[in-house]
Enzyme design. Sequence first.
Site, PDB file in Angstrom:
ATOM      1  N   TRP A   1       0.840  -1.190   0.000  1.00  0.00           N
ATOM      2  CA  TRP A   1       0.000   0.000   0.000  1.00  0.00           C
ATOM      3  C   TRP A   1       0.885   1.255   0.000  1.00  0.00           C
ATOM      4  O   TRP A   1       1.842   1.351   0.755  1.00  0.00           O
ATOM      5  CB  TRP A   1      -0.923   0.001   1.221  1.00  0.00           C
TER       6      TRP A   1
ATOM      7  N   ASP B   1     -15.872   9.209   0.548  1.00  0.00           N
ATOM      8  CA  ASP B   1     -16.443   8.426   1.637  1.00  0.00           C
ATOM      9  C   ASP B   1     -17.084   9.323   2.703  1.00  0.00           C
ATOM     10  O   ASP B   1     -16.642  10.437   2.954  1.00  0.00           O
ATOM     11  CB  ASP B   1     -15.317   7.592   2.263  1.00  0.00           C
TER      12      ASP B   1
ATOM     13  N   ARG C   1      -9.282  -2.764   8.508  1.00  0.00           N
ATOM     14  CA  ARG C   1      -9.921  -1.441   8.333  1.00  0.00           C
ATOM     15  C   ARG C   1     -11.348  -1.474   8.890  1.00  0.00           C
ATOM     16  O   ARG C   1     -12.251  -0.868   8.348  1.00  0.00           O
ATOM     17  CB  ARG C   1      -9.908  -1.017   6.865  1.00  0.00           C
TER      18      ARG C   1
ATOM     19  N   LYS D   1     -16.774   6.153  -7.913  1.00  0.00           N
ATOM     20  CA  LYS D   1     -15.468   5.675  -7.473  1.00  0.00           C
ATOM     21  C   LYS D   1     -15.723   4.392  -6.693  1.00  0.00           C
ATOM     22  O   LYS D   1     -16.205   4.413  -5.564  1.00  0.00           O
ATOM     23  CB  LYS D   1     -14.777   6.716  -6.585  1.00  0.00           C
ATOM     24  N   TRP D   2     -15.417   3.242  -7.314  1.00  0.00           N
ATOM     25  CA  TRP D   2     -15.725   1.922  -6.753  1.00  0.00           C
ATOM     26  C   TRP D   2     -14.502   1.429  -5.990  1.00  0.00           C
ATOM     27  O   TRP D   2     -13.510   1.034  -6.577  1.00  0.00           O
ATOM     28  CB  TRP D   2     -16.078   0.970  -7.887  1.00  0.00           C
ATOM     29  N   ASP D   3     -14.598   1.430  -4.671  1.00  0.00           N
ATOM     30  CA  ASP D   3     -13.449   1.112  -3.827  1.00  0.00           C
ATOM     31  C   ASP D   3     -13.555  -0.309  -3.279  1.00  0.00           C
ATOM     32  O   ASP D   3     -14.618  -0.942  -3.318  1.00  0.00           O
ATOM     33  CB  ASP D   3     -13.349   2.119  -2.683  1.00  0.00           C
TER      34      ASP D   3
ATOM     35  N   CYS E   1     -10.968   1.494  -7.941  1.00  0.00           N
ATOM     36  CA  CYS E   1     -10.095   1.829  -6.819  1.00  0.00           C
ATOM     37  C   CYS E   1     -10.089   0.651  -5.860  1.00  0.00           C
ATOM     38  O   CYS E   1     -11.116   0.011  -5.654  1.00  0.00           O
ATOM     39  CB  CYS E   1     -10.588   3.089  -6.107  1.00  0.00           C
TER      40      CYS E   1
ATOM     41  N   ASP F   1      -2.855   5.223  -3.273  1.00  0.00           N
ATOM     42  CA  ASP F   1      -3.308   6.293  -2.377  1.00  0.00           C
ATOM     43  C   ASP F   1      -2.195   7.299  -2.117  1.00  0.00           C
ATOM     44  O   ASP F   1      -2.440   8.360  -1.546  1.00  0.00           O
ATOM     45  CB  ASP F   1      -3.773   5.700  -1.046  1.00  0.00           C
TER      46      ASP F   1
END
Length: 729
Positions: free
Chosen positions: A184, A352, A431, A465-467, A515, A537
């Site tokens: 990440w 978000d 998370r 925005k598809w996370d 994403c 990110d």
Amino acid sequence: MMRRIRTIYSVLFWVATVHLAIAQNANNKAVVIRTANTSLVYKVDNDQVIRQCYYGKAINENDVAGIQLTSLDAYPAYGKAYVNEPAFRAVHADGNLTTELAYVSAETQVQDKNITLTRIRLRDRHYNLSVTLCFKAYQQQDIIEQWTEVVHEEKKDITLFNFTSSQLALRASSYWLTSFYGNWASEMNMKEEQLTEGIKTIDSKLGVRTNQFAHACFLLGVEGPAEENSGTVIGGTLAWPGSWSMEFEVDPLKNLHILAGINPYASHYVLKPKEIFKTPALLYTISHEGKGGITRKFHTWSRTYGIHKGDQPRMTLLNNWEATYFDFDEKVLKQIIGDAAGMGFDLFLLDDGWFGNKYPRNDDRAGLGDWDVNKKKLPNGLDSLLREADRKKIKFGIWVEPEMINPKSELYEKHPDWAITAPNRAIDVSRNQLILDLSNPQVQDYVYNVMDNLLTRNPGIAYLKWDCNRYVTNPGSSYLPADRQSHLWIKYTEGLFAVLKRMRQKYTDVRIMLCSGGGGRIDYGTLPYFDEYWISDNTDALDRIFIQWGTTHFFPAMGLASHVSVVPNHITQRSTPLKFRFDVAMSAKLGMDLQPKDMSPDEKEFSRKAIQEYKAIRHIVQFGDLYRLLSPYEHKRAAMMYVLPDRQEALVFSYLLKKEIYGNDQVLYLHGLEPTKTYTLKEVNKSPQYSRISSLEGQKFTGAFLMTYGVRFQMYNEFESVVFRAVAE
């Protein structure tokens, strides 16, 4: 990433004997997969085993007969004499561990003027089991898309343990592998190493967002390290977002076997009679113009076949995330919408934090799964924001993460069985969230309906925005039977594709960003449903040069979202000049997280002009051929350029990564220009303080001169950047 060394000295002499014993026969049937510039040749030996005999520059049909038969099995199965890593391994209904595949037939169909489909059918010599090798050849782009289909009609189920998409075999004196690795905020780093006897395995067992630590891509230098503009290089990438594996085995005879496909780890598959098991595709090509040739072939292919609506320009956008994170209300968002419109952006993206009521999404600990608008933050719903965006003449986008669920959510209270987790184990969150079980058709319907309701009730939403922010741990499905739990890794991905296919069939024009906690899911199985992708990110401009350098070896800049952010950067704490941040972002698909309200008047004015300048040159970045000039891995200066296919325009980016007291004067030898055309140079996105190329501004040079003598100017300061355009008369 691991390395497994297998010593097989005891069978070395025997293997060599087999290798030499295969006889050439004038009647050996040949199967040739052709593109405009390449040929992949298979031949059937006297024992009806199909062998790979050649992959390289195009061979005339009349000369195919002269290609010698080899011992390189096209798709080796476990059992009998094959002692290397098998492409296929199954346990038959009667418990037999071995498979012997013999050639049955081959046929090639012309699907359109650019695509042919070749199917080579193999069958077990005893059991009613068929394996079909499938090759879709894209003529003009020289890309081969290869996958495998398995079907049987044995009396009971069989179990598949190895089921690669392909085996590509080579014979050379040396092989140099470039792999892509990271974590990440540090994605797509490149490492080259020479392959020696044994197996080099690059894989992912993560199930979901499987590219977090490595990407399913490779470059292979043949007969030496891979050069940028010369030499033979093979490049490949797997079109699959689930767990994957790539194995590179050099055998004792110096043959290289490349196996790629779904990772078989903990994923044995029970196949019912007449059920067709189809593997994902490996996309690959060969270049005799180095790594650059691989890149240009993949980019050209991707704009037609690999990314949604690759013939259309991408929008610029302003995101609220770094400005507000979860803390915002309608007034704050309307102010940002106004700022975005005033700066000249095409779209505002609400990130978000906009949903959840019983469990409001005020941080990442709650709300995922409850996709109702938060009434406290947005009492007038999304409609008020959509009207404001329309009034300001800017499009509106929104963040979603529909594959995930917080335990602290209404959805989890109703359907705890929809989350992926193993029974009799403590919940393992990452998370603060779990993954919804997309192997379950009910969950697929839920995810689709969430997106469908959002877009149907708010038809003004132009962008999603598809996370996807975690990978699988503690795997288990309450939907799959006990004896099919190992199917989870495959069925999840198939369920995801089913949802995305339904989405795209109904919402063709909605732009969608792929994403996944940064670049955790970037592959050509998923990208055809998406218009762009978020590779990291980490928006630090210096780090982004390296991240984007690796990424664009296979994936096009037109879809690579790259944002200008605040300084000090929120991840690295590094401060870089505003021009440098813009120039790095402009080399891909420009966006911004830096907020106009936080800028000085001079910064606002510079940013406004930079956005307009990007709009004037984005057609070159998004549709041009990429040439890498100076690598940041090898120099203190990095440089790259894009050239339109008609060679009328080119755009050059040059970045100085470290201060040079006496100046850096490395020559930029341009590529891809028309030698006889005359080009005028013009600087883009000039610094308000100075220009390093003022003496070249407006000057005219032939393409031959720019490629032979090059462009010469000095750069001095850390994080200094120069962008210029070359326009043909």
